[in-house]
Design a protein around this motif. Structure first.
Motif, mmCIF file in Angstrom:
data_model
loop_
_atom_site.group_PDB
_atom_site.id
_atom_site.type_symbol
_atom_site.label_atom_id
_atom_site.label_comp_id
_atom_site.label_asym_id
_atom_site.label_seq_id
_atom_site.Cartn_x
_atom_site.Cartn_y
_atom_site.Cartn_z
ATOM 1 N N THR A 95 3.339 3.300 -4.740
ATOM 2 C CA THR A 95 3.637 4.473 -3.368
ATOM 3 C C THR A 95 4.608 3.239 -2.439
ATOM 4 O OG1 THR A 95 1.479 4.012 -2.781
ATOM 5 C CG2 THR A 95 1.498 5.875 -3.406
ATOM 6 N N ASP A 96 4.076 1.940 -2.034
ATOM 7 C CA ASP A 96 5.323 1.106 -1.076
ATOM 8 C C ASP A 96 6.248 0.926 -2.198
ATOM 9 O OD1 ASP A 96 3.477 1.525 0.755
ATOM 10 O OD2 ASP A 96 2.140 -0.016 -0.400
ATOM 11 N N THR B 247 -3.266 1.564 -5.010
ATOM 12 C CA THR B 247 -3.654 0.871 -5.548
ATOM 13 C C THR B 247 -4.624 0.745 -4.835
ATOM 14 O OG1 THR B 247 -2.397 -0.942 -7.012
ATOM 15 C CG2 THR B 247 -3.533 1.148 -8.004
ATOM 16 N N ILE C 206 6.468 -6.078 -9.153
ATOM 17 C CA ILE C 206 5.225 -5.448 -9.835
ATOM 18 C C ILE C 206 5.243 -4.298 -9.222
ATOM 19 C CG2 ILE C 206 2.568 -5.512 -10.089
ATOM 20 C CD1 ILE C 206 3.005 -8.713 -10.281
#
Ligand SMILES: Cc1cc2nc3c(=O)[nH]c(=O)nc-3n(C[C@H](O)[C@H](O)[C@H](O)COP(=O)(O)OP(=O)(O)OC[C@H]3O[C@@H](n4cnc5c(N)ncnc54)[C@H](O)[C@@H]3O)c2cc1C
Lengths: 773, 284
Positions: B28-29, B103, B23
């Motif tokens: 950012t990861d 998020t 997903i």
């Protein structure tokens, strides 16, 4: 007095940089370009038994695989220095023996970087593992693994003991000196590894021009050394190579190193295709580093602060190869010890190989590590004799008109050259800095926060005396503008701009009339490159001489055109004017006359410059910190740097160098750290895990330039690029002591180490064990 | 690699379930892991268009959509008023760029032991809402993590919402994070504290720690010790020792066992002292 010098003239490359014009190495895209990636050694010490590249070569999109089996073996040094080179010839393009985790096993050139990376994984290598040595003290012992046992290396002093080089100098009588002392202290200081972290990593693009000549477009500090070293390693003549240095995204010493260029060039020569070789950020971390240095320092002083004896012994760790090994070691003595008035001095240096990443040139070049020891020690002495740190500094430094026997005894990799200090405003720097920091003797308790103050004084050099040479060419155009062609290398420092200012000042035109073109071995005259804080002083000297020569020529033509003798002429605002009649000819008229009318010729001159001295810039640094006693965290509240760099040709750019050095230095002192695993592999080779200062971390900084006039420098200028990186480590160490009464003799000052020194945590495991090396 | 851009939750759920399906929220990861060649996704389900970016009040509860960015949380009046411990933590995350993209759902799902929103969510005893084609379930955040980078999310599920109770006026809290520098730093240790205070007496204490174990953890024994205790210097000194005994941190590239242990005590002590002094100031 000056019109162009001493002014904050806008950088000549400013607009194009800000607009994002294609100015950097990577900003060009060539048809049919190949991309190169390394296969690196997973072992710190091993011999390649066999290497099978067939699978990789079979892959679609792979053009060439290079290993020690199909490349020339030419021993050389990767250090881009003068010739004959002072660093040992201990490197080859692809070695058969691996000497650190990350050593180069092979490389793949392919249609895309991704294919190259995938192909690298398909190379099958069998290693014979050898036992490694990481600790520099162990490396010297009998029976230690021998890192450079190859027959064809040269310039290594004692390969059997991993000893690259050593030096010992004695001046005065050390024993007598210690005998006269009221206090004698001896301590051991350790300065750690660090990487330059330029925002642009090492990158090179090579191609053949329309005539089949090899062009090397590279992010380098030393274009002419690149040409020489590549010619040697590739076995082709210098005339077949053109090196171009475009704009550079920072270097700080790491690009005084020639080791990607010849590989990319070899790929281009073999395939007749353009090739690009760019290091990833993680590779950049172990490309070249700062030499970690252990200093054992013994100092004797009288009660009044007079220094009677200094005994400095250093052990420098150059890692797997000896790039800049001996010169950095010499510098730790030669750029540090002359600062101190002391008749009896001994300096002993050793530099050793270990199976760790390769060290090299890094801003400060050994002096940084040395000043950490001496300037920490001075505070320890000051305390013992009950003197304020700043008072001791006022007393013990070399002054204008004085000399130090060390200048003569120690140079860079060899004996030095005697010199008298012909300009120094260090006393003023100390006074001004002390005033600005508002040093409080007993700051009031602030709960868990403790406040402390520290200071340090320092110097550097301006170029390597009687070694560094720069040359310039100036030619005049018919609109009265001038092309300034220099070998000097602007790394983002702004040297193109200040060299233009020097030319403009001399030729008496605004700087915008000077068109600078630099660092292209086909079109610009020779220059050793940007290192040893030499560009303003040495290359600037060449520009000054050249501009004067051109001016003479201009006046000569003016004489004829105005029918007036030299004595009756003056030059101002781009005109030659008769003092008698006030009639004048413009540069335009003079240039047109020379090019089209009378005695037709190009007004042009080339001059070279070397210096027999290396006048030191001086600085005094003061810092105020807050330590959280609970967490051991250090917050730098304020940093004051007062700097004497002679005349600042462009004060904004000079201040930029000072601010940059300070941030670089504080970050080195507080957060930057190499952490190795037990294989000597760097575990934190990324910006995620290796913490350089961000904008948020930057303290209030106050930079004051205190001008002196250096008679041997262009318009009185000295250097400014390196000197200020020497301050933060000792100044902060001294402030820590002032705040919480503990002395930390090993960098960096992490919260872990601060709390340990304060006795708050018992011992430190793992993390801090490895970087002893 | 296939990238799906579903327009609604139902459509998104049809793409989930595969082994190498990942997903994508702020990325950012995830993108960093792909670039590091840590994972090789076959397909990516980009959930950006699912309208899961909201912060709502629902009676005594706050509901936060999984796609709410860290920056939105930081700027939210609702979070600032009713979940200040979370507000404080998100203010210490990353950089403006990272806060705009990252998020809350991604921070939780990524399951880093150093994730900054997680210790506050532990203290808030948040519930995580998961949806799949099979339906919907809610899991307490304390039961959500199983190891570093590991959680109880099934392959066909994803996080849609985070729910927690509003903090009330008698609640005290703090969040502390120690990093290697001021911004863009991963916690060496973080500590979130929540509890109710009547007079100087503490109750319903909850303490969560980041980066001292394989997941964010509760310091239960330490919290129990504080329950129904009056806040005094002595109590604070004792409890700051208890917490050091309760945890089992490790040494890694960011810090050491000894330092982390010591800091658990130091951070708790600093936070509790601040609370105590503000109570004393209010009372006098
Ligand atoms: C430079 C930098 C600095 C950072 N600083 C911090 C920091 O200070 N503190 C901190 O805690 N983190 C930090 N991070 C990590 C990261 O930014 C946060 O964890 C962020 O909240 C992740 O959110 P995202 O939307 O970007 O997640 P993504 O990268 O999109 O996803 C992360 C993981 O969660 C999964 N996922 C995402 N959303 C869902 C969902 N709704 N349901 C199920 N699975 C999902 C993804 O498949 C992936 O495995 C930093 C990262 C970077 C690159």
């Amino acid at each position: 007095m000056f019109k162009e010098v001493g002014k904050n003239i806008q950088r000549v490359d400013g607009y194009s940089l800000v607009k994002g014009n294609p100015v950097f190495t990577d900003d060009i895209d060539l048809k049919d370009m190949l991309f190169i990636k390394f296969l690196r050694s997973p072992h710190p010490h091993a011999v390649i038994k066999s290497i099978d590249t067939r699978e990789a070569e079979k892959m679609a999109g792979v053009a060439l695989v290079l290993t020690h089996q199909n490349t020339p073996r030419v021993p050389h040094t990767t250090a881009g220095q003068g010739y004959p080179e002072p660093s040992p010839y201990d490197s080859v393009m692809f070695p058969r023996k691996m000497r650190f985790v990350g050593d180069r096993v092979a490389c793949v050139a392919a249609e895309s970087p991704e294919i190259a990376l995938d192909a690298v994984k398909k190379i099958d290598v069998e290693y014979k593992i050898l036992s490694p040595v990481f600790n520099p003290e162990d490396a010297l012992k009998d029976g230690a693994p021998i890192i450079h046992d190859e027959k064809d290396s040269s310039g290594i002093l004692d390969p059997k003991h991993n000893l690259v080089g050593e030096v010992e100098v004695n001046v005065g009588n050390l024993d007598a000196g210690f005998g006269e002392a009221d206090v004698v202290l001896e301590n051991r200081y350790e300065a750690h590894y660090a990487q330059h972290t330029p925002i642009e990593p090492h990158i090179v693009i090579t191609y053949l021009d329309e005539n089949g000549r090899l062009v090397i477009r590279t992010s380098t500090q030393v274009p002419f050394h690149v040409r020489r070293i590549c010619a040697n390693v590739l076995g082709i003549s210098i005339r077949k190579i053109r090196v171009i240095k475009p704009r550079i995204g920072g270097a700080f010493g790491t690009k005084q190193e020639v080791y990607l260029e010849y590989i990319a060039a070899y790929v281009t020569l073999q395939t007749e295709r353009p090739a690009k070789f760019e290091l990833t950020r993680s590779e950049e971390f172990t490309s070249r580093t700062r030499h970690p240095i252990i200093t054992v320092l013994k100092v004797g002083a009288r009660k009044d602060g007079t220094l009677t004896a200094i005994d400095m012994r250093i052990l420098s760790n150059t890692g797997a190869y000896g790039s800049h090994a001996t010169t950095v070691m010499y510098n730790t003595g030669s750029k540090v010890l002359p600062l101190y008035r002391c008749p009896n001095v001994r300096f002993e240096g050793k530099v050793v190989y270990t199976n760790l990443p390769v060290a090299g040139a890094y801003r400060g070049y050994g002096a940084t590590q040395g000043y950490f020891a001496t300037e920490s020690m001075l505070d320890e002495i000051a305390e013992k004799i009950g003197m304020a740190p700043v008072d001791l500094r006022r007393k013990i430094h070399i002054k204008e008109g004085e000399t130090s026997p060390i200048f003569d005894a120690l140079g860079e990799g060899k004996k030095g050259i005697p010199q008298v200090i012909s300009s120094s405003k260090l006393p003023l720097c100390i006074e001004e800095g002390f005033k600005l920091i508002k040093w409080k003797k007993k700051p009031k308790e602030e709960g868990k926060m403790k406040r402390g103050y520290g200071c340090a004084i320092m110097m550097q050099g301006s170029g390597i005396p009687a070694v560094d040479m720069g040359a310039a060419t100036i030619k005049m155009n018919e609109d009265g503008s001038f092309n300034l062609l220099v070998g000097a290398t602007d790394l983002g420092t702004g040297s193109d701009t200040i060299l233009a200012q020097i030319a403009a000042e001399t030729l008496k035109v605004p700087t915008e009339r000077i068109i600078v073109y630099s660092s292209d071995t086909d079109f610009t005259p020779f220059d050793v490159g940007a290192y040893a804080s030499s560009t303003t002083y040495i290359s600037g000297g060449a520009v000054l001489k050249t501009a004067r020569k051109v001016l003479e020529e201009i006046i000569l033509i003016g004489e004829k055109m105005l029918n007036e003798s030299k004595e009756n002429l003056k030059v101002e605002n781009g005109k030659v004017v008769s003092k008698k009649t006030n009639s004048s000819v413009t540069y335009r008229e003079i240039a047109c006359n020379a090019l089209y009318e009378t005695n037709q010729h190009q007004i042009i001159a080339s001059m070279s410059h070397i210096s027999h001295k290396s006048p030191p810039p001086f600085a005094a640094h003061f810092v105020e910190i807050l330590i959280n006693r609970g967490t051991g965290k250090i917050k730098v509240e304020k940093y004051v740097a007062c700097v004497d760099c002679g005349t600042a040709i462009n004060p904004k750019l000079a201040e930029g160098q000072v601010e940059g050095s300070i941030i670089n230095g504080i970050s080195y002192a507080l957060t930057e750290e190499f952490i190795f695993n037990k294989n000597g592999k760097m575990r934190n080779a990324s910006f995620r895990d290796y913490k350089i200062f961000t904008a948020m971390d930057i303290p209030e900084m106050k930079v004051v330039l205190i001008p002196s006039h250096e008679p041997s420098g262009p318009f009185g200028a000295k250097s400014v690029g390196e000197v200020c990186i020497n301050g933060p480590c000792p100044a902060i160490a001294n402030a820590i002591y002032d705040a919480v009464g503990v002395r930390i003799r090993k960098t960096p000052f992490t919260p872990e180490r601060v709390l340990k020194a304060m006795g708050e945590i018992e011992h430190l495991k793992d993390i801090h064990k490895m970087e002893n090396y | 690699m296939k990238v799906y851009n579903p327009k609604n939750i139902k459509e998104a759920l049809t793409y989930l379930g595969g082994k190498d399906t990942h997903i994508l929220a702020g990325g950012t990861d995830l993108i960093v892991r792909i670039k590091d060649r840590d994972i090789y996704p076959k397909s990516i389900v980009n959930i950006k268009m699912l309208h899961l970016d909201y912060i709502k009040i629902n009676g005594d509860f706050i509901k936060v959509g999984a796609l709410t960015s860290v920056e939105t949380l930081y700027r939210s009046e609702i979070i600032n008023t009713y979940a200040p411990v979370l507000s404080d933590a998100v203010g210490k995350m990353g950089s403006p760029q990272i806060r705009n993209l990252g998020t809350i759902g991604g921070n939780i799902a990524n399951a880093s032991p150093a994730a900054d929103t997680v210790p506050p969510l532990f203290v808030l005893n948040a519930g995580i809402t998961l949806k799949s084609r099979r339906g919907k379930r809610a899991v307490a955040i304390g039961e959500f993590f199983t190891g570093p980078g590991e959680n109880i999310i099934e392959r066909d599920e994803f996080i849609t919402e985070v729910v927690f109770k509003k903090m009330e006026s008698d609640e005290v809290w703090f969040f502390k994070k120690l990093g290697q520098r001021k911004a863009l730093t991963i916690a060496k240790i973080s500590l979130a504290f929540g509890g109710r205070l009547s007079g100087r007496k503490l109750n319903e204490v909850s303490i969560a720690l980041g980066a001292v174990a394989s997941t964010v953890i509760y310091a239960k024994r330490t919290a129990d010790f504080l329950n129904s205790k009056r806040l005094t210097r002595d109590v604070i000194d004792v409890v700051s020792k208890i917490i050091q005994k309760e945890i089992e941190p490790i040494t890694d590239i960011r810090s050491t066992v000894e330092y982390r242990r010591k800091m658990a005590g130091a951070l708790l002590k600093q936070g509790l002292l601040d609370i105590m002094y503000s109570v004393i100031a209010r009372q006098s």
